[in-house]
Design an enzyme around this catalytic site. Structure first.
Site, PDB file in Angstrom:
ATOM      1  N   ASP A   7      32.467 -37.498  43.521  1.00 25.12           N
ATOM      2  CA  ASP A   7      31.153 -38.105  43.732  1.00 25.12           C
ATOM      3  C   ASP A   7      30.102 -37.003  43.666  1.00 25.12           C
ATOM      4  O   ASP A   7      30.061 -36.139  44.529  1.00 25.12           O
ATOM      5  CB  ASP A   7      31.101 -38.814  45.083  1.00 25.12           C
ATOM      6  N   ARG A  36      26.724 -37.574  43.423  1.00 26.28           N
ATOM      7  CA  ARG A  36      25.393 -38.077  43.741  1.00 26.28           C
ATOM      8  C   ARG A  36      24.714 -37.206  44.785  1.00 26.28           C
ATOM      9  O   ARG A  36      25.351 -36.651  45.668  1.00 26.28           O
ATOM     10  CB  ARG A  36      25.471 -39.515  44.248  1.00 26.28           C
TER      11      ARG A  36
END
EC number: 3.5.4.25
Length: 190
Positions: free
Chosen positions: A107, A109
């Site tokens: 991930d 983000r």
């Protein structure tokens, strides 16, 4: 709709708001990362579009709320790499393994864009619709008070069951077994 540009990346993000806010009342909201396949093309491989639609419906029913729509396709790897990850998933990799095989973290983000977004819309107390503990921690680390985490467990189907289990077991998303069991019973009625 309020537009924002990340000067570091050049990506454009939007804050959608509904109703009026009082500084001392927690506001229902969601941080939503862009998912073209789920949000606009109605893919059943994820739960993203279902979560966005449900969040918008919950906000409308509440009479006020916000959605921070961040342009971070594919947990931050971009659309073309997301398509490559789909190919690896079709060959048996889960969503985390696919990203890692492509040379990315599970991930990628980032949530620092929420700071100017929340300042602009004037909210500092939130009832956050999410299953992702990273979003709760991000808001708290930026000085925003998450008064309540509102689970958003929708959209499970036979095409995304393994994806959701991976989000829960490998990415730490807060999803209950009740969600899995209840939806499995609903699928059997088709």
């Amino acid at each position: 709709m309020h537009g924002f540009e990340d000067s570091e990346t050049g990506k454009e993000h939007v804050a959608l708001t509904f109703g009026t806010f009082s500084p001392d009342v927690p506001v229902l909201g969601r941080i939503h990362s862009e998912c073209l396949t789920g949000d606009a093309l109605f893919s059943l491989r994820c739960d993203c579009g279902f979560q966005l639609q449900t969040a918008m419906q919950n906000i409308a029913e509440e009479g006020q709320g916000f959605i921070l729509y961040l342009r971070q396709e594919g947990r931050g790897i971009g659309l073309l790499n997301k398509i490559r990850a789909y190919e690896l998933q079709d060959q048996g990799a889960n969503t985390v393994e696919a990203n890692e095989r492509l040379g990315f973290e599970a991930d990628m983000r980032k949530y620092d864009m929420i700071i100017p977004m929340m300042e602009k819309i004037g909210i500092d107390k939130v009832r956050l619709m999410t299953n992702n503990p990273r979003k709760v921690k991000a808001m708290q680390s930026f000085g925003l008070e998450v008064v309540e985490r509102v689970p958003l467990q929708v959209g499970k189907n036979r095409y995304n069951e393994a994806y959701l289990k991976t989000k829960s077991t490998q990415l730490g998303h807060m999803m209950s077994e009740h969600h899995f069991t209840e939806t499995e019973q609903d699928d059997s009625k088709e």
